[in-house]
Design a protein around this motif. Structure first.
Motif, PDB file in Angstrom:
ATOM      1  N   ASP A   1       0.844  -1.179   0.000  1.00  0.00           N
ATOM      2  CA  ASP A   1       0.000   0.000   0.000  1.00  0.00           C
ATOM      3  C   ASP A   1       0.894   1.249   0.000  1.00  0.00           C
ATOM      4  O   ASP A   1       1.594   1.490   0.995  1.00  0.00           O
ATOM      5  CB  ASP A   1      -0.913   0.000   1.226  1.00  0.00           C
ATOM      6  CG  ASP A   1      -2.110   0.924   1.062  1.00  0.00           C
ATOM      7  OD1 ASP A   1      -2.375   1.326  -0.095  1.00  0.00           O
ATOM      8  OD2 ASP A   1      -2.786   1.216   2.067  1.00  0.00           O
TER       9      ASP A   1
ATOM     10  N   ASN B   1      -3.904  -4.313   3.453  1.00  0.00           N
ATOM     11  CA  ASN B   1      -3.004  -3.357   2.814  1.00  0.00           C
ATOM     12  C   ASN B   1      -1.900  -2.976   3.781  1.00  0.00           C
ATOM     13  O   ASN B   1      -2.149  -2.308   4.789  1.00  0.00           O
ATOM     14  CB  ASN B   1      -3.783  -2.119   2.379  1.00  0.00           C
ATOM     15  CG  ASN B   1      -4.836  -2.432   1.333  1.00  0.00           C
ATOM     16  OD1 ASN B   1      -4.521  -2.688   0.183  1.00  0.00           O
ATOM     17  ND2 ASN B   1      -6.101  -2.420   1.738  1.00  0.00           N
TER      18      ASN B   1
ATOM     19  N   ARG C   1      -5.500  -5.814  -6.199  1.00  0.00           N
ATOM     20  CA  ARG C   1      -6.336  -5.634  -5.008  1.00  0.00           C
ATOM     21  C   ARG C   1      -7.788  -6.015  -5.306  1.00  0.00           C
ATOM     22  O   ARG C   1      -8.446  -6.703  -4.525  1.00  0.00           O
ATOM     23  CB  ARG C   1      -6.245  -4.183  -4.538  1.00  0.00           C
ATOM     24  CG  ARG C   1      -7.002  -3.884  -3.243  1.00  0.00           C
ATOM     25  CD  ARG C   1      -6.884  -2.427  -2.823  1.00  0.00           C
ATOM     26  NE  ARG C   1      -5.523  -2.086  -2.463  1.00  0.00           N
ATOM     27  CZ  ARG C   1      -4.759  -1.220  -3.125  1.00  0.00           C
ATOM     28  NH1 ARG C   1      -5.232  -0.632  -4.209  1.00  0.00           N
ATOM     29  NH2 ARG C   1      -3.539  -0.950  -2.721  1.00  0.00           N
TER      30      ARG C   1
END
Length: 479
Positions: free
Chosen positions: A212, A231, A219
């Motif tokens: 992230d 994340n 994702r």
């Protein structure tokens, strides 16, 4: 091809034929401009008299559904070919699942050429002017000859052995990947490889870790497979391994050129990641999407080359080095996954088109891929250097480049408050395509910045584009 007509009994044949042709025209199954068979031919096909067909055609002509053209035949009239409005569908048992897929965004889709900005810093795209079309045409002709000599059968789901061997040699030479012809699986781009590997590992509720910011299609893919997506933030050394939670089954990383920020994962962090995966019994997906282009420093080993326990599935693509339209990628799989992914590939699409596989195998074996990469490197290196010069000079009051040594995009962080959505909007009006970093974040506080792709913008267009960006920044946030 015969026109599909069925008769119920042998009474009123002309009426039955008329009604079926009328319904086919009104529903759009017989499209405007479609030529209907001559009366004699249709009568023979249906086993009826020519008079029966002629009467039906005559009524349809009177209704303006058919029209004759002298010397050409009889055709469906254009103005009456539109289908009836569709009836409202009955409630669907799978409505919730359909709605989930329907409402899912499609991030990073490339816009049509006619809607692109004149100066576009889009990532993941390249200019076709660099592609050796003549060489590829020759390889495709060779592939056609190979296909004509083989039986008309489906190919191996794992891929053409000649291509798998060529890929294993290439990535062993260029990236230090430990690969053999038996461990490589050919896919329709790296996205399919990602889908196949995750499909055999993920079940609803299992935990998947990804960077992230990170790659949005990954994702969304994990979430669509009902995984719990965690994340984990990155720092200057890459993924924060210390934040990987217990119970993680799959870890997705881009260690050679972190997407989208660009920094490589440090060697210490790579070893820590491998140790943590071994502790969890987790598989690591290493997406090595564009690291063939390296601009400074010694080459870094792939994560897979450091793996001694068979935990890394290495994914690569030729969309970045060649053309996205070819849809050619590959996976180097640990033995524990190989057969499962091979089965998933067969159930998905049986195999990647054999013609393209033969062409790419010849392209690699003749050294054309390495030549092409070297040519592109010279071009991309110049574009990258110019963007960095501008970021370090007149754009420095607003933006600071993130250190990156590979790929064909780089990121720059805003170190003063800037209304980035407004910047992107005004830049678009000035014919400059800019792309903020915010959409790549899943949970962590998004850093304000821009992604500058330099694969699809000419070197001579960079300065005019950045001149316009500088002018807009001076208005939005005076230095």
């Amino acid at each position: 091809m015969e026109l599909h007509i069925t008769f119920q009994g042998r009474k009123d044949l002309s009426e039955q034929l008329y009604r079926q042709l009328r319904d086919a025209i009104d529903s759009g199954r017989l499209a405007a401009g479609t030529q209907v068979p001559p009366t004699r031919l249709l009568a023979t096909q249906l086993g009826v008299s020519r008079k029966t067909v002629a009467e039906a055609y005559s009524r349809l002509t009177y209704d303006s559904r058919l029209s004759g053209r002298v010397g050409s035949g009889t055709f469906v009239s254009p103005r009456l070919a539109a289908p009836h409005p569709a009836q409202p569908p009955s409630p669907l048992a799978s409505a919730a699942v359909v709605a989930m897929w329907r409402d899912m965004p499609m991030p990073m889709s490339h816009a049509a050429a006619q809607t692109r900005a004149r100066y576009d810093f889009i990532g993941g795209a390249s200019l076709k002017s660099q592609f050796p079309f003549d060489t590829w045409r020759r390889c495709t002709l060779y592939a056609l000859r190979q296909c004509t000599r083989s039986a008309s059968l489906h190919g191996d789901p794992q891929g053409l052995p000649e291509l798998r061997e060529a890929v294993a040699r290439h990535i062993g030479f260029a990236r230090g990947v430990q690969a053999s012809v038996d461990s490589v699986l050919i896919t329709n781009g790296a996205q399919q490889a990602l889908d196949l590997v995750s499909r055999v590992l993920i079940e609803p509720g299992c935990r998947v870790v990804m960077e992230d910011p990170g790659y949005p299609p990954a994702r969304l893919l994990f979430a669509a497979q009902r995984a719990e997506v965690v994340n984990v933030p990155v720092d200057e050394e890459g993924l924060r391994v210390d934040l990987i939670p217990d119970g993680t089954r799959l870890i997705y990383v881009t260690p050679s050129h972190q997407f989208p920020l660009g920094m490589p994962m440090s060697l210490a962090r790579r070893h820590a990641l491998l140790a943590r995966a071994a502790e969890l019994g987790a598989i690591i997906i290493e997406d090595d999407y564009d690291s063939e282009f390296r601009y400074q420093g010694p080459p870094t080993d792939s994560l897979q080359s450091l793996d001694s326990q068979g935990l890394v599935a290495y994914l690569g693509t030729f969309s970045k080095t060649l053309l996205p339209e070819l849809r050619l990628g590959y996976a180097v799989l640990p033995q524990v996954l190989l057969q499962a992914v091979r089965v998933a590939k067969q159930l998905s699409d049986w195999h990647t088109p054999t013609l393209n596989q033969w062409a790419l195998a010849k392209f690699i074996n003749e050294g054309e891929l390495l030549k092409h990469i070297r040519r592109c490197f010279e071009v991309y290196s110049g574009r990258r250097e110019r963007i960095l010069q501008r970021l370090g000079d007149d754009l420095a009051p607003w933006l600071q480049a993130v250190p990156a040594v590979a790929g064909y995009h780089l990121s720059a962080l805003a170190h003063v408050p800037v209304d980035l959505p407004l910047l992107v909007q005004v830049a678009r009006q000035a014919e400059v395509g800019l792309y903020p970093l915010m959409p790549f974040y899943g949970q962590a506080p998004a850093k304000q910045g821009l992604l500058f792709g330099f694969g699809a913008i000419e070197r001579l267009d960079i300065d005019p584009a950045l001149d316009r960006v500088q002018g807009i920044l001076q208005q939005l946030a005076p230095a």
